[in-house]
Scaffold this motif. Structure first.
Motif, short mmCIF file in Angstrom:
data_model
loop_
_atom_site.label_atom_id
_atom_site.label_comp_id
_atom_site.label_asym_id
_atom_site.label_seq_id
_atom_site.Cartn_x
_atom_site.Cartn_y
_atom_site.Cartn_z
N GLU A 1 -41.25 -2.61 11.21
CA GLU A 1 -40.95 -3.35 10.02
C GLU A 1 -39.42 -3.69 10.34
O GLU A 1 -38.58 -2.81 10.82
CB GLU A 1 -40.97 -2.61 8.90
N PRO A 2 -38.97 -5.01 9.77
CA PRO A 2 -37.31 -5.16 9.99
C PRO A 2 -36.66 -4.36 9.05
O PRO A 2 -37.33 -3.54 8.03
CB PRO A 2 -37.36 -6.72 9.37
N HIS A 3 -35.32 -3.99 9.45
CA HIS A 3 -34.52 -3.18 8.79
C HIS A 3 -33.25 -3.31 9.10
O HIS A 3 -32.94 -4.44 9.94
CB HIS A 3 -34.89 -1.52 9.34
N THR A 4 -32.35 -2.55 8.90
CA THR A 4 -30.73 -2.78 8.76
C THR A 4 -30.16 -1.34 8.92
O THR A 4 -29.27 -0.96 8.56
CB THR A 4 -30.06 -3.39 7.51
N GLN A 5 -30.81 -0.81 9.96
CA GLN A 5 -30.28 0.81 10.21
C GLN A 5 -29.83 0.91 11.54
O GLN A 5 -29.36 1.99 11.93
CB GLN A 5 -31.46 1.81 10.22
N HIS A 6 -29.66 -0.30 12.45
CA HIS A 6 -28.90 -0.03 13.68
C HIS A 6 -27.40 0.13 13.36
O HIS A 6 -27.05 -0.39 12.41
CB HIS A 6 -29.20 -1.42 14.54
N VAL A 7 -26.76 0.67 14.37
CA VAL A 7 -25.28 1.00 14.05
C VAL A 7 -24.55 -0.67 13.80
O VAL A 7 -23.73 -0.44 12.87
CB VAL A 7 -24.59 1.68 15.07
N THR B 1 -24.47 7.73 23.90
CA THR B 1 -25.18 8.48 22.92
C THR B 1 -24.29 9.41 21.90
O THR B 1 -24.55 9.29 20.78
CB THR B 1 -26.43 9.40 23.55
N GLY B 2 -23.52 10.03 22.49
CA GLY B 2 -22.63 10.72 21.51
C GLY B 2 -21.83 9.84 20.81
O GLY B 2 -21.72 10.21 19.41
N LEU B 3 -21.20 8.73 21.38
CA LEU B 3 -20.33 8.03 20.34
C LEU B 3 -21.59 7.11 19.14
O LEU B 3 -20.88 7.07 17.87
CB LEU B 3 -20.00 6.76 21.15
N TRP B 4 -22.53 6.95 19.69
CA TRP B 4 -23.66 6.48 18.54
C TRP B 4 -23.86 7.42 17.64
O TRP B 4 -23.83 7.14 16.36
CB TRP B 4 -24.92 6.13 19.35
N LEU B 5 -24.05 8.69 17.97
CA LEU B 5 -24.26 9.83 17.18
C LEU B 5 -23.22 10.06 16.14
O LEU B 5 -23.15 10.04 14.77
CB LEU B 5 -24.51 10.94 17.51
N LEU B 6 -21.92 9.79 16.66
CA LEU B 6 -20.65 10.02 15.86
C LEU B 6 -20.41 8.62 14.77
O LEU B 6 -20.20 8.82 13.70
CB LEU B 6 -19.49 9.99 16.84
N LEU B 7 -20.74 7.64 15.26
CA LEU B 7 -20.71 6.14 14.66
C LEU B 7 -21.75 6.26 13.15
O LEU B 7 -21.41 6.08 12.20
CB LEU B 7 -20.92 5.10 15.15
N ARG B 8 -23.01 6.69 13.58
CA ARG B 8 -24.08 6.66 12.72
C ARG B 8 -23.68 7.68 11.88
O ARG B 8 -23.88 7.50 10.57
CB ARG B 8 -25.38 7.07 13.28
N MET C 1 -21.24 6.47 9.16
CA MET C 1 -21.45 5.42 8.20
C MET C 1 -22.64 6.00 7.51
O MET C 1 -23.03 5.11 6.35
CB MET C 1 -22.23 4.29 9.10
N CYS C 2 -23.05 7.09 7.35
CA CYS C 2 -24.01 7.77 6.55
C CYS C 2 -23.16 8.30 5.18
O CYS C 2 -24.07 8.49 4.12
CB CYS C 2 -24.81 9.00 7.00
N HIS C 3 -21.69 8.42 5.27
CA HIS C 3 -21.25 8.96 4.11
C HIS C 3 -20.47 7.78 3.40
O HIS C 3 -20.19 6.87 4.02
CB HIS C 3 -20.18 10.15 5.14
#
Length: 324
Positions: free
Chosen positions: A254-260, A312-319, A322-324
């Motif tokens: 399904e369409p979403h907006t969860q990409h970084v 991948t580490g950078l992605w995890l940090l950014l994600r 942005m969750c906070h």
């Protein structure tokens, strides 16, 4: 020869721009619009389907190449057929939304054409299967990542330039043609989105880039892992976002907006800033790629794994941020 190639690439750019202009007027006449919504990253209704210009330009370039290099006509015809299949189902979906399974079936058929070329060149069933899976995946990854102004197009430009710099003769020219076709479309989509690429364009770009990767893995001794490095930003963001959705039990198709990149826009970053950030990271990726293509295959693979791990580490940090 260089002058002829330069004029040819200029013609590709101009043709793509002219066709994009025509596609925008077609979309406005047909009221072919992307409406804003909760799962969208834009705030005004915008014409879609502009990617047909890139597709038509690439098909025209392939036809000209077949006339200039008759020995390559089979490869070009197979590629052109696959590109037309992916673009055609995307064009249909842009006009009248289709079930995801039907689109995926067409994507697999088109990917099988690239896999067939790999099989013909290598007679290696494992490599052909990898080509099938990779091409099908990249078609959809480029579609998933085409959510803000300019991001899918600029990443395709970077990939085209990266492969143009290192792949042999015809494949290098193909990379340059891809980059030029995308540059013709880009001013209509970035920094302001006067028309969106649509499924017709995003899927086709994924297919074209996958073809370059797969054929490049056959025509050179470059590690297939290193060939993924120019695509790092999209592979990591799309791949791990998809994985996280699957692990959490969400409907991943399904369409979403969860990409970084989408989260960044939702957190009030501009499309220009986010696309520019991905572009800068892409420049680092293609620099790493270009600098390492003459290493021994095992060292190429080691560099690729290290770069993908870093991303991948950078992605995890950014994600997480942005969750906070």
């Amino acid at each position: 020869m260089a002058l002829t190639a330069g004029l040819g690439l200029l013609a590709v750019l101009v043709a793509s721009a002219a066709l994009t202009w025509g596609a925008r007027h077609y979309a406005l006449r047909r009221n072919l619009m992307d409406q804003p919504g909760e799962r969208r990253s834009h705030v005004v209704a915008t014409p879609r389907g502009g990617g047909i210009a890139i597709v038509l330009t690439l098909l025209l370039a392939a036809a000209v190449a077949a006339l200039l290099w008759p020995d390559a006509w089979v490869t070009l015809a197979v590629f052109g057929l696959g590109l037309a299949l992916v673009a055609g189902i995307g064009w249909w979906d842009d006009h009248r939304p289709l079930p995801a399974v039907r689109r995926l079936l067409v994507h697999v058929i088109a990917a099988a054409l690239i896999a067939g070329l790999v099989w013909q060149a290598t007679h290696n069933p494992v490599q052909a299967l990898l080509a099938l899976l990779f091409t099908t995946s990249l078609i959809n990854i480029w579609n998933f990542m085409d959510g803000i102004n300019g991001i899918a197009t600029t990443q395709a430009v970077l990939a085209g330039v990266a492969f143009a710099c290192v792949l042999p003769g015809p494949l290098a020219l193909a990379g340059a043609v891809l980059a030029a076709a995308c540059l013709g479309f880009l001013p209509f989509n970035f920094p302001r989105g006067r028309i969106f690429m649509g499924d017709v364009g995003s899927g086709a770009l994924g297919y074209a880039i996958a073809a370059l990767v797969c054929l490049g893995s056959v025509a050179t001794d470059i590690s297939w892992l290193l060939l993924l490095v120019p695509l790092t930003a999209f592979l990591v963001d799309a791949g791990f976002t998809l994985l996280s959705r699957m692990l959490s039990g969400q409907r991943w198709m399904e369409p979403h907006t969860q990409h970084v990149y989408q989260r960044a826009v939702k957190s009030s970053k501009s499309h220009t800033f986010v696309t520019g950030t991905y572009f800068v990271f892409g420049l680092f990726s293609i620099t790493v790629f270009n600098a390492c293509t003459n290493l021994q295959p095992r060292w190429e693979a080691a560099v690729a794994v290290a770069w993908l791990t870093l991303a991948t580490g950078l992605w995890l940090l950014l994600r997480k941020g942005m969750c906070h």
